[in-house]
Design a protein around this motif. Structure first.
Motif, mmCIF file in Angstrom:
data_model
loop_
_atom_site.group_PDB
_atom_site.id
_atom_site.type_symbol
_atom_site.label_atom_id
_atom_site.label_comp_id
_atom_site.label_asym_id
_atom_site.label_seq_id
_atom_site.Cartn_x
_atom_site.Cartn_y
_atom_site.Cartn_z
ATOM 1 N N ASP A 1 -18.411 29.522 32.235
ATOM 2 C CA ASP A 1 -19.850 29.277 32.173
ATOM 3 C C ASP A 1 -20.663 30.180 33.090
ATOM 4 O OD1 ASP A 1 -19.333 28.313 34.669
ATOM 5 O OD2 ASP A 1 -20.091 26.291 34.325
ATOM 6 N N GLY A 2 -20.034 31.170 33.692
ATOM 7 C CA GLY A 2 -20.767 32.079 34.561
ATOM 8 C C GLY A 2 -20.958 31.591 35.981
ATOM 9 N N SER A 3 -20.247 30.527 36.370
ATOM 10 C CA SER A 3 -20.352 30.030 37.742
ATOM 11 C C SER A 3 -19.937 31.115 38.737
ATOM 12 C CB SER A 3 -19.445 28.803 37.934
ATOM 13 O OG SER A 3 -19.858 27.725 37.141
ATOM 14 N N PRO A 4 -20.645 31.234 39.855
ATOM 15 C CA PRO A 4 -20.253 32.227 40.867
ATOM 16 C C PRO A 4 -18.948 31.824 41.540
ATOM 17 C CG PRO A 4 -22.009 30.821 41.693
ATOM 18 C CD PRO A 4 -21.855 30.478 40.242
ATOM 19 N N LYS A 5 -18.223 32.806 42.015
ATOM 20 C CA LYS A 5 -16.986 32.489 42.728
ATOM 21 C C LYS A 5 -17.294 31.648 43.954
ATOM 22 C CE LYS A 5 -15.764 36.743 43.574
ATOM 23 N NZ LYS A 5 -15.035 37.939 44.082
ATOM 24 N N ASN A 6 -16.399 30.756 44.273
ATOM 25 C CA ASN A 6 -16.585 29.887 45.423
ATOM 26 C C ASN A 6 -16.047 30.602 46.663
ATOM 27 O OD1 ASN A 6 -16.144 27.819 47.451
ATOM 28 N ND2 ASN A 6 -16.530 26.326 45.829
ATOM 29 N N LEU A 7 -16.954 31.130 47.463
ATOM 30 C CA LEU A 7 -16.550 31.897 48.637
ATOM 31 C C LEU A 7 -15.905 31.028 49.701
ATOM 32 C CD1 LEU A 7 -19.608 34.309 48.968
ATOM 33 C CD2 LEU A 7 -17.399 34.727 47.860
ATOM 34 N N ALA A 8 -16.223 29.724 49.702
ATOM 35 C CA ALA A 8 -15.571 28.814 50.648
ATOM 36 C C ALA A 8 -14.094 28.681 50.316
ATOM 37 C CB ALA A 8 -16.254 27.447 50.613
ATOM 38 N N VAL A 9 -13.784 28.513 49.029
ATOM 39 C CA VAL A 9 -12.386 28.425 48.604
ATOM 40 C C VAL A 9 -11.675 29.745 48.878
ATOM 41 C CG1 VAL A 9 -10.865 28.151 46.615
ATOM 42 C CG2 VAL A 9 -12.837 26.641 46.881
ATOM 43 N N CYS A 10 -12.347 30.854 48.601
ATOM 44 C CA CYS A 10 -11.742 32.169 48.860
ATOM 45 C C CYS A 10 -11.412 32.347 50.338
ATOM 46 C CB CYS A 10 -12.688 33.282 48.403
ATOM 47 S SG CYS A 10 -12.905 33.399 46.610
ATOM 48 N N LYS A 11 -12.209 31.731 51.198
ATOM 49 C CA LYS A 11 -12.032 31.868 52.645
ATOM 50 C C LYS A 11 -10.780 31.160 53.149
ATOM 51 C CE LYS A 11 -15.254 29.938 55.132
ATOM 52 N NZ LYS A 11 -16.574 29.747 55.790
ATOM 53 N N VAL A 12 -10.389 30.063 52.516
ATOM 54 C CA VAL A 12 -9.293 29.253 53.051
ATOM 55 C C VAL A 12 -8.010 29.296 52.221
ATOM 56 C CG1 VAL A 12 -10.835 27.671 54.260
ATOM 57 C CG2 VAL A 12 -10.168 27.162 51.895
ATOM 58 N N VAL A 13 -8.054 29.911 51.045
ATOM 59 C CA VAL A 13 -6.852 30.015 50.206
ATOM 60 C C VAL A 13 -6.398 31.468 50.168
ATOM 61 C CG1 VAL A 13 -5.864 29.673 47.916
ATOM 62 C CG2 VAL A 13 -7.526 28.036 48.805
ATOM 63 N N GLU A 14 -5.239 31.727 50.716
ATOM 64 C CA GLU A 14 -4.729 33.089 50.807
ATOM 65 C C GLU A 14 -4.581 33.710 49.424
ATOM 66 O OE1 GLU A 14 -0.914 35.512 52.742
ATOM 67 O OE2 GLU A 14 -1.114 33.336 52.997
ATOM 68 N N GLY A 15 -5.154 34.896 49.247
ATOM 69 C CA GLY A 15 -5.012 35.621 47.991
ATOM 70 C C GLY A 15 -5.953 35.192 46.885
ATOM 71 N N MET A 16 -6.826 34.211 47.136
ATOM 72 C CA MET A 16 -7.701 33.715 46.069
ATOM 73 C C MET A 16 -8.606 34.805 45.527
ATOM 74 S SD MET A 16 -8.663 31.183 44.113
ATOM 75 C CE MET A 16 -8.094 29.631 44.820
ATOM 76 N N ASP A 17 -9.055 35.708 46.385
ATOM 77 C CA ASP A 17 -10.009 36.735 45.960
ATOM 78 C C ASP A 17 -9.389 38.125 45.917
ATOM 79 O OD1 ASP A 17 -12.503 37.451 45.026
ATOM 80 O OD2 ASP A 17 -13.327 37.830 47.010
ATOM 81 N N ASN A 18 -8.061 38.170 45.761
ATOM 82 C CA ASN A 18 -7.371 39.465 45.741
ATOM 83 C C ASN A 18 -6.940 39.875 44.344
ATOM 84 O OD1 ASN A 18 -7.647 39.538 48.504
ATOM 85 N ND2 ASN A 18 -5.581 38.792 48.925
ATOM 86 N N GLY A 19 -7.644 39.385 43.334
ATOM 87 C CA GLY A 19 -7.276 39.679 41.956
ATOM 88 C C GLY A 19 -6.760 38.432 41.261
ATOM 89 N N GLY A 20 -6.833 38.419 39.942
ATOM 90 C CA GLY A 20 -6.383 37.254 39.188
ATOM 91 C C GLY A 20 -7.443 36.181 39.135
ATOM 92 N N ALA A 21 -7.027 34.942 38.885
ATOM 93 C CA ALA A 21 -7.952 33.821 38.743
ATOM 94 C C ALA A 21 -8.642 33.513 40.067
ATOM 95 C CB ALA A 21 -7.204 32.587 38.238
ATOM 96 N N VAL A 22 -9.901 33.143 39.988
ATOM 97 C CA VAL A 22 -10.697 32.800 41.170
ATOM 98 C C VAL A 22 -11.413 31.478 40.906
ATOM 99 C CG1 VAL A 22 -12.559 33.508 42.723
ATOM 100 C CG2 VAL A 22 -11.078 35.242 41.680
ATOM 101 N N TRP A 23 -11.367 30.573 41.881
ATOM 102 C CA TRP A 23 -12.074 29.303 41.741
ATOM 103 C C TRP A 23 -13.574 29.562 41.767
ATOM 104 C CZ3 TRP A 23 -9.834 24.448 41.171
ATOM 105 C CH2 TRP A 23 -10.741 23.379 41.147
ATOM 106 N N ARG A 24 -14.283 28.955 40.821
ATOM 107 C CA ARG A 24 -15.719 29.184 40.693
ATOM 108 C C ARG A 24 -16.476 27.861 40.704
ATOM 109 N NH1 ARG A 24 -16.907 34.342 39.257
ATOM 110 N NH2 ARG A 24 -15.083 35.655 38.816
ATOM 111 N N GLY A 25 -17.660 27.881 41.261
ATOM 112 C CA GLY A 25 -18.475 26.677 41.328
ATOM 113 C C GLY A 25 -18.087 25.800 42.504
ATOM 114 N N ALA A 26 -18.909 24.802 42.755
ATOM 115 C CA ALA A 26 -18.705 23.904 43.901
ATOM 116 C C ALA A 26 -17.489 23.004 43.697
ATOM 117 C CB ALA A 26 -19.949 23.054 44.112
ATOM 118 N N LEU A 27 -16.990 22.477 44.806
ATOM 119 C CA LEU A 27 -15.878 21.526 44.795
ATOM 120 C C LEU A 27 -16.193 20.438 45.818
ATOM 121 C CD1 LEU A 27 -12.957 20.611 44.076
ATOM 122 C CD2 LEU A 27 -12.165 22.135 45.894
#
Length: 226
Positions: free
Chosen positions: A133-159
């Motif tokens: 749906d075009g949700s922006p990547k969740n930078l908070a999740v990227c900050k605490v999950v190793e490798g989340m923003d290093n390619g592949g699937a990325v968690w998007r939207g609030a949690l």
């Protein structure tokens, strides 16, 4: 209720952080040190969330797209099933994190990363269609999950993460709580949620359907930019 598991292993937790005075969370100093990189994200704010402002307030943890991770007080209310009279507790107002839309409810019972069943299950709320749906990547999740923003699937939207109590009866999970069911998220639960997200990342990166959805989303974004 059984003893709380250590955040980093399955030994009973007997130590608490001397700075934030959260619930017992570690079995030893080595485990505490191993968890510090994650723990410090919420440690300073925890003392401000000791006493609920109202009887209906429940301590939650929110991961925002902006990169902010924070404790919040979320309000709950009691609801009654018109057919069988079952009473349960339900959070209200969580739509504010999801553009006014009702979020998906995902119960979390088993921590695959640490090979344990949660003593009190965690209630995760997020946008079910965040990959498309075009949700922006969740930078908070990227900050605490190793490798989340290093390619592949990325968690998007609030949690939003809340904790359910009174969930177990004779060691079996009941579909509906017999008494009000929501408790308060704490630092140990923070680790459980990050483990859930870590496992999600692993599964999403190896799931062909998820990779296809991500590729389609990237293609659509590229076409909009033309």
């Amino acid at each position: 209720m059984s003893s709380i598991d250590c955040a980093m292993c399955n030994n009973p937790a007997t130590l608490r952080c001397s700075a934030c005075r959260c619930s017992p969370i570690y079995c030893s100093k080595p485990c505490q040190l191993a968890d510090w990189k994650l723990h410090k994200n919420l440690c300073k704010s925890r003392p401000s969330f000791e006493t609920p402002p109202t009887p209906e307030s429940r301590r939650a943890i929110v991961f925002l797209e902006s990169g902010e991770i924070k404790f919040t007080w979320e309000t709950t209310c009691m609801k009654t099933d018109e057919d069988d009279g079952t009473i349960w507790e339900s959070p209200t107002g969580l739509e504010k994190y999801f553009g006014g839309q009702r979020p998906k409810i995902q119960p979390y019972y088993n921590n695959v990363i640490r090979n344990r069943r949660l003593k009190e299950h965690i209630d995760l709320r997020f946008n079910d269609n965040f990959l498309l749906d075009g949700s922006p990547k969740n930078l908070a999740v990227c900050k605490v999950v190793e490798g989340m923003d290093n390619g592949g699937a990325v968690w998007r939207g609030a949690l939003v993460a809340l904790k359910q109590t009174n969930t177990w009866l004779n060691k079996e999970r009941t579909l509906g709580n017999e008494s009000p069911g929501f408790g308060h998220m704490d630092l140990g639960d923070f680790r459980e949620v990050v483990d859930y997200l870590t496992n999600w990342k692993r599964n999403a990166d190896t799931d062909p359907e998820t990779r296809q959805r991500q590729s389609q989303k990237a293609f659509e974004a590229m076409m909009k930019g033309l």
